[in-house]
Design a protein around this motif. Structure first.
Motif, PDB file in Angstrom:
ATOM      1  N   HIS A  72      -0.087  38.354 -52.006  1.00  3.78           N
ATOM      2  CA  HIS A  72      -0.983  38.182 -50.869  1.00  3.78           C
ATOM      3  C   HIS A  72      -2.291  38.927 -51.088  1.00  3.78           C
ATOM      4  CE1 HIS A  72      -2.496  38.347 -46.752  1.00  3.78           C
ATOM      5  NE2 HIS A  72      -1.773  37.267 -46.561  1.00  3.78           N
ATOM      6  N   GLU A  73      -2.172  40.125 -51.644  1.00  5.10           N
ATOM      7  CA  GLU A  73      -3.368  40.936 -51.839  1.00  5.10           C
ATOM      8  C   GLU A  73      -4.269  40.364 -52.933  1.00  5.10           C
ATOM      9  OE1 GLU A  73      -2.469  44.965 -52.752  1.00  5.10           O
ATOM     10  OE2 GLU A  73      -4.568  45.514 -53.090  1.00  5.10           O
ATOM     11  N   TYR A  74      -3.646  39.944 -54.042  1.00  6.00           N
ATOM     12  CA  TYR A  74      -4.475  39.590 -55.196  1.00  6.00           C
ATOM     13  C   TYR A  74      -4.964  38.151 -55.206  1.00  6.00           C
ATOM     14  CZ  TYR A  74      -4.386  44.145 -57.047  1.00  6.00           C
ATOM     15  OH  TYR A  74      -4.622  45.490 -57.186  1.00  6.00           O
ATOM     16  N   HIS A  75      -4.366  37.308 -54.368  1.00  4.46           N
ATOM     17  CA  HIS A  75      -4.904  35.940 -54.339  1.00  4.46           C
ATOM     18  C   HIS A  75      -6.301  35.939 -53.739  1.00  4.46           C
ATOM     19  CE1 HIS A  75      -4.500  35.354 -50.004  1.00  4.46           C
ATOM     20  NE2 HIS A  75      -5.142  34.231 -50.175  1.00  4.46           N
ATOM     21  N   GLU A  76      -6.635  37.034 -53.024  1.00  5.87           N
ATOM     22  CA  GLU A  76      -7.972  37.136 -52.437  1.00  5.87           C
ATOM     23  C   GLU A  76      -9.058  37.180 -53.513  1.00  5.87           C
ATOM     24  OE1 GLU A  76      -8.630  37.028 -49.284  1.00  5.87           O
ATOM     25  OE2 GLU A  76      -6.784  37.587 -48.235  1.00  5.87           O
ATOM     26  N   TYR A  77      -8.663  37.533 -54.724  1.00  9.42           N
ATOM     27  CA  TYR A  77      -9.655  37.626 -55.801  1.00  9.42           C
ATOM     28  C   TYR A  77      -9.982  36.254 -56.386  1.00  9.42           C
ATOM     29  CZ  TYR A  77      -9.166  42.567 -55.351  1.00  9.42           C
ATOM     30  OH  TYR A  77      -9.181  43.823 -54.830  1.00  9.42           O
ATOM     31  N   LEU A  78      -9.230  35.234 -55.964  1.00 10.86           N
ATOM     32  CA  LEU A  78      -9.593  33.877 -56.370  1.00 10.86           C
ATOM     33  C   LEU A  78     -10.531  33.319 -55.299  1.00 10.86           C
ATOM     34  CD1 LEU A  78      -6.112  32.437 -57.385  1.00 10.86           C
ATOM     35  CD2 LEU A  78      -7.726  33.733 -58.766  1.00 10.86           C
ATOM     36  N   ASN A  79     -11.558  32.642 -55.767  1.00  9.43           N
ATOM     37  CA  ASN A  79     -12.526  32.082 -54.834  1.00  9.43           C
ATOM     38  C   ASN A  79     -12.007  30.754 -54.296  1.00  9.43           C
ATOM     39  OD1 ASN A  79     -14.703  30.877 -53.561  1.00  9.43           O
ATOM     40  ND2 ASN A  79     -16.179  31.775 -54.981  1.00  9.43           N
ATOM     41  N   LYS A  80     -11.601  30.758 -53.021  1.00 10.60           N
ATOM     42  CA  LYS A  80     -10.956  29.559 -52.476  1.00 10.60           C
ATOM     43  C   LYS A  80     -11.923  28.396 -52.358  1.00 10.60           C
ATOM     44  CE  LYS A  80      -9.838  30.843 -48.046  1.00 10.60           C
ATOM     45  NZ  LYS A  80      -9.476  30.598 -46.649  1.00 10.60           N
ATOM     46  N   TRP A  81     -13.222  28.699 -52.238  1.00  7.99           N
ATOM     47  CA  TRP A  81     -14.188  27.589 -52.126  1.00  7.99           C
ATOM     48  C   TRP A  81     -14.379  26.901 -53.462  1.00  7.99           C
ATOM     49  CZ3 TRP A  81     -13.934  26.167 -47.559  1.00  7.99           C
ATOM     50  CH2 TRP A  81     -13.777  27.098 -46.514  1.00  7.99           C
ATOM     51  N   MET A  82     -14.308  27.703 -54.544  1.00 12.87           N
ATOM     52  CA  MET A  82     -14.333  27.093 -55.880  1.00 12.87           C
ATOM     53  C   MET A  82     -13.118  26.180 -56.044  1.00 12.87           C
ATOM     54  SD  MET A  82     -16.543  28.415 -58.424  1.00 12.87           S
ATOM     55  CE  MET A  82     -17.477  29.875 -58.801  1.00 12.87           C
ATOM     56  N   GLY A  83     -11.968  26.669 -55.576  1.00 14.50           N
ATOM     57  CA  GLY A  83     -10.741  25.868 -55.672  1.00 14.50           C
ATOM     58  C   GLY A  83     -10.852  24.601 -54.844  1.00 14.50           C
ATOM     59  N   ALA A  84     -11.436  24.734 -53.637  1.00 22.46           N
ATOM     60  CA  ALA A  84     -11.586  23.571 -52.762  1.00 22.46           C
ATOM     61  C   ALA A  84     -12.535  22.556 -53.394  1.00 22.46           C
ATOM     62  CB  ALA A  84     -12.102  24.013 -51.393  1.00 22.46           C
ATOM     63  N   LEU A  85     -13.610  23.070 -53.996  1.00 22.84           N
ATOM     64  CA  LEU A  85     -14.567  22.184 -54.670  1.00 22.84           C
ATOM     65  C   LEU A  85     -13.885  21.414 -55.788  1.00 22.84           C
ATOM     66  CD1 LEU A  85     -17.593  21.411 -54.827  1.00 22.84           C
ATOM     67  CD2 LEU A  85     -17.858  23.219 -56.530  1.00 22.84           C
ATOM     68  N   ASN A  86     -13.047  22.135 -56.549  1.00 22.36           N
ATOM     69  CA  ASN A  86     -12.342  21.468 -57.636  1.00 22.36           C
ATOM     70  C   ASN A  86     -11.332  20.445 -57.121  1.00 22.36           C
ATOM     71  OD1 ASN A  86     -13.426  22.111 -60.026  1.00 22.36           O
ATOM     72  ND2 ASN A  86     -12.041  23.804 -60.507  1.00 22.36           N
ATOM     73  N   THR A  87     -10.720  20.747 -55.959  1.00 21.00           N
ATOM     74  CA  THR A  87      -9.820  19.771 -55.342  1.00 21.00           C
ATOM     75  C   THR A  87     -10.595  18.502 -55.006  1.00 21.00           C
ATOM     76  OG1 THR A  87      -8.645  21.626 -54.365  1.00 21.00           O
ATOM     77  CG2 THR A  87      -8.128  19.449 -53.499  1.00 21.00           C
TER      78      THR A  87
END
Lengths: 234, 188
Positions: A72-87
């Motif tokens: 939970h703590e370390y997933h914050e270091y992934l940029n979710k908007w980058m992931g959403a863009l890639n989706t």
């Protein structure tokens, strides 16, 4: 349909036996059998791909069940908007791929080629975003195993069990293997595009387009699970 | 027109193939649904649903997959044997997951009976104090990485400094004979 003659339909000369379209291999009775075999083979291959990724998903779920706070703590270091863009990129590329197969199906080779190019472009855009993400992780030392924070602060001294290096290990293996699939997919799409430009496909024969499409959709499918699991843990 | 064969016998018209063609609108509809569901996934993650979040995210992902497989991959209109291959794969993935989770969820019980401290402490099960070396225990509380500008936070503190599997292995001290667990990796 017999009026829609294929480019290869008249290439029988030299075979020394009965006429058949050039795209039909000798060891098949007829195109339907050939197509059925090719597509069954593709689905079996996709099955093995799913089984391979399922091992990694299981590793992820195991890690998450053992160290929920760490994940939970370390997933914050992934940029979710980058992931959403890639989706967004992958789902759109899946649409253009499906439409490219459909265009090949109805014999619109030119449109099919253009849609393949758009699909390739989205695939490359995905890889560019992935590159930016990976670069940021490398820079901040968010790496698997011993490499975690090594060049940032002299390595990890404690918390080896359940430490963040586990999360980034899973992250890099899963997204890395997925990224390799995207790259292979782009290569296959280029191959199919070249064949399309050479007029190899028609409404009667477009199995390779369809099979590469299936592969590309599988890549999309895996990302559909990777995105919420890695970027949106909550 | 060219003649072909069915099971080795000559037959007419065998080169004709009949495919189900989906209308472009249907593809666009599926695309729209996928976009909406993607937005939903992101929204759900913002809502702090707690333990239900994972289940909701997986259900949404499963619905998205159904769209991709059924329409983009054409499985809905394809030979049913391809569906058999696909769902057969899912069945075996299910068995794989189920067996592993049964193992994970019963491991604490087994380890408790066997006196394996490393796993049991992880799960917060009460066990009698185990002979665990303390010499290097202090190390466990040091922050893992001091990073400039707070980009990477230190590793989460170990709740229980009593049994550090990593420290255990470093000391090379003999573990209880009853301990069935393999030696933990030190990673160094």
């Amino acid at each position: 349909m017999s009026t829609a003659v294929d480019a290869g339909q008249h290439a029988e000369a030299g075979h020394g036996h009965d006429a058949h379209p050039a795209y039909l291999q000798h060891h098949f009775d007829n195109p339907q059998q050939q197509e059925g075999a090719a597509k069954l083979g593709m689905w079996l291959f996709l099955g093995t791909e799913l089984l391979m990724f399922s091992g990694l998903f299981l590793a992820y779920f195991y890690m998450r069940s053992q160290y929920p706070e760490m994940v939970h703590e370390y997933h914050e270091y992934l940029n979710k908007w980058m992931g959403a863009l890639n989706t967004l990129f992958l789902i759109t590329s899946s649409l253009t791929m499906a439409l490219a197969v459909r265009s090949a199906q109805v014999g619109k080779a030119k449109l099919s080629g253009r849609l393949l190019l758009v699909t390739i472009a989205f695939g490359l855009a995905f890889m560019v975003v992935k590159y930016l993400e990976y670069s940021a992780k490398f820079e901040h030392g968010l790496l698997p195993g011993d490499a975690f924070a090594e060049h940032v602060a002299g390595g990890v001294q404690a918390g080896w069990y359940g430490g963040p290096q586990l999360f980034f290990g899973i992250y890099f293996i899963m997204t890395g293997l997925h990224g390799v699939h995207v790259l292979i997919g782009i290569g296959l799409l280029v191959w199919i595009y070249v064949k399309t430009q050479r007029g190899a496909f028609s409404g009667n024969y477009y199995t390779p387009v369809e099979n590469v499409g299936l592969y590309w959709h599988l890549v999309d499918l895996i990302w559909i699970f990777l995105f919420p699991l890695l970027y949106l843990v909550k | 027109m060219a003649k072909g064969y069915i099971r080795g016998r000559e037959a007419a018209g065998v080169h004709e193939t009949h495919h189900h063609v989906m209308p472009v609108k249907a593809y666009l509809g599926v695309f729209g649904a996928l976009m909406v569901l993607t937005a939903l996934t992101v929204l759900v993650s913002e809502m702090n649903l707690g333990s239900a979040a994972l289940a909701v995210a997986m259900v949404v992902a499963a619905i998205k997959s159904a769209f991709v497989i059924g329409f983009f991959m054409h499985l809905k209109y394809d030979t049913r044997f391809h569906s058999f291959v696909f769902f057969g794969t899912l069945l075996f993935i299910g068995i794989f997951f189920l067996m592993t989770f049964i193992d994970i969820n019963t491991r604490a019980l087994v380890n408790k009976d066997w006196g394996n401290t490393a796993w049991v402490l992880d799960r917060g099960v009460e066990i009698p104090p185990a002979p665990v070396p303390h010499e290097e225990g202090g190390e466990a509380h040091e922050p893992s990485a001091e990073v400039k500008d707070g980009e990477a936070a230190p590793a989460p503190e170990v709740k229980d400094g009593e049994a550090k599997p990593a420290a255990e292995a470093k000391d090379g001290e003999a573990k209880p004979a009853a301990d069935p667990a393999p030696a933990p990796e030190t990673g160094r």
